[in-house]
Design a protein around this motif. Structure first.
Motif, PDB file in Angstrom:
ATOM      1  N   LEU A 189       0.850  -1.178  -0.066  1.00 45.54           N
ATOM      2  CA  LEU A 189      -0.120  -0.040  -0.172  1.00 45.54           C
ATOM      3  C   LEU A 189       0.960   1.291   0.044  1.00 45.54           C
ATOM      4  O   LEU A 189       0.775   1.973  -0.949  1.00 45.54           O
ATOM      5  N   MET A 190       1.762   1.432   0.989  1.00 45.12           N
ATOM      6  CA  MET A 190       2.388   2.540   0.973  1.00 45.12           C
ATOM      7  C   MET A 190       3.485   2.757   0.209  1.00 45.12           C
ATOM      8  O   MET A 190       3.826   4.004  -0.817  1.00 45.12           O
ATOM      9  N   PRO A 191       4.231   1.764  -0.301  1.00 42.76           N
ATOM     10  CA  PRO A 191       5.153   1.645  -1.601  1.00 42.76           C
ATOM     11  C   PRO A 191       4.415   2.082  -2.722  1.00 42.76           C
ATOM     12  O   PRO A 191       4.659   2.907  -3.886  1.00 42.76           O
ATOM     13  N   PHE A 192       3.213   1.593  -3.088  1.00 39.47           N
ATOM     14  CA  PHE A 192       2.337   2.263  -4.314  1.00 39.47           C
ATOM     15  C   PHE A 192       2.035   3.417  -4.188  1.00 39.47           C
ATOM     16  O   PHE A 192       1.939   4.224  -4.997  1.00 39.47           O
ATOM     17  N   ALA A 193       1.459   3.826  -2.837  1.00 45.14           N
ATOM     18  CA  ALA A 193       1.269   5.361  -2.769  1.00 45.14           C
ATOM     19  C   ALA A 193       2.464   6.244  -3.179  1.00 45.14           C
ATOM     20  O   ALA A 193       2.132   7.272  -3.900  1.00 45.14           O
ATOM     21  N   GLU A 194       3.531   5.902  -2.659  1.00 45.13           N
ATOM     22  CA  GLU A 194       4.780   6.704  -2.839  1.00 45.13           C
ATOM     23  C   GLU A 194       5.200   6.662  -4.317  1.00 45.13           C
ATOM     24  O   GLU A 194       5.685   7.696  -4.773  1.00 45.13           O
ATOM     25  N   LYS A 195       4.822   5.433  -5.189  1.00 48.63           N
ATOM     26  CA  LYS A 195       5.135   5.534  -6.528  1.00 48.63           C
ATOM     27  C   LYS A 195       4.163   6.335  -7.366  1.00 48.63           C
ATOM     28  O   LYS A 195       4.590   7.263  -8.257  1.00 48.63           O
TER      29      LYS A 195
END
Length: 260
Positions: A189-195
């Motif tokens: 979730l957070m890595p995707f948000a950061e991407k």
């Protein structure tokens, strides 16, 4: 700035604001709403912050609702004041913020929690997320913009059903309804948000701020969104970002926007 109920940090231009009341499933109380207002305001005014990600602590809840114990004995006037002040301080404030806000829904987003997520500019969710507006089961209605934003996002009929049944939907249904843009695993979730944040931050922050204002204008009563767009479009021609963006395009290179 230190907070009692939230965490806020800035890394590589991304401000991550985390509601941190895990024992209460990150429920919103007055203090938390005030702290969130302060954190969003500070991030929006910080020239080093280009995007804000909002999430909840732990693996169970984004925000499981409002802290009912704070208003269970309110009268009519106090109830109206609660909704008005909350919308002004946080929900409308976030919706109209010039810095993009992504809600990363990491579990339950119920009542005021879903209303907060809907105030963000768009939403992504982990596959364990559950969303709903259960207020009618308590003898009240959503008071932080839920009756307005939910039908804007998923349509009147589905919003009516969700509010009247006080039910919950899972992340996949929320994706199909258009309530969230993407669904990932909790770990992603957070890595995707950061991407996603990285893709947004490559573009002109000045233009994005104007785009948010123009898009929101379409949902304001008595405001002609087309007129707002025309004026905002024209104003872009007077910015350093426009000069850099068009020059970079003609020179076939990547733009380095000054944010002015």
């Amino acid at each position: 700035m230190s907070y009692n109920n939230i965490l806020s940090e800035v890394t590589n231009g991304i401000a991550t604001i985390t509601i941190n009341r895990p024992k209460k499933l990150n429920a919103l109380n007055k203090e938390t709403i005030q702290e969130l207002h302060q954190a969003f305001d500070a991030a929006d005014k910080d020239p080093n912050t280009k995007l804000i990600i909002l999430t909840g602590s732990g693996e169970k809840a984004f925000v499981a609702g409002a802290d009912i114990s704070e208003f269970a004995d309110f009268n009519v006037g106090q109830g109206q004041e609660l909704a008005a002040k909350g919308q002004e301080l946080l929900f409308d404030f976030v919706a109209n913020l010039g810095t993009p806000v992504i809600a990363a829904i990491n579990g339950f987003a119920l009542g005021g929690g879903l209303e907060l997520a809907m105030a963000a500019h768009f939403r992504i969710a982990s596959d364990n997320a559950k969303m709903g507006l259960p207020e009618t089961s308590l003898g009240v209605i959503p008071g932080y913009g839920g009756t307005q934003r939910l039908p804007q996002l998923i349509g009147k009929g589905r919003a009516m059903e969700l509010v009247m049944t006080a039910g919950m939907i899972n992340a996949e249904t929320a994706l199909n309804y258009g309530l969230v843009n993407h669904v990932t695993t909790l770990d992603d979730l957070m890595p995707f948000a950061e991407k996603l944040a990285g893709k947004i931050m490559r573009n002109s922050s000045v233009a994005i701020r104007s785009a948010i204002k123009a898009i929101n204008a379409n949902y304001e009563v008595g405001v002609n969104g087309f007129d707002v767009e025309i004026k905002a479009f024209g104003a872009c021609f007077g910015t350093e970002d426009f000069t850099e963006g068009t020059t970079a395009f003609l020179e076939k290179r990547k733009a380095d926007f000054p944010g002015k």
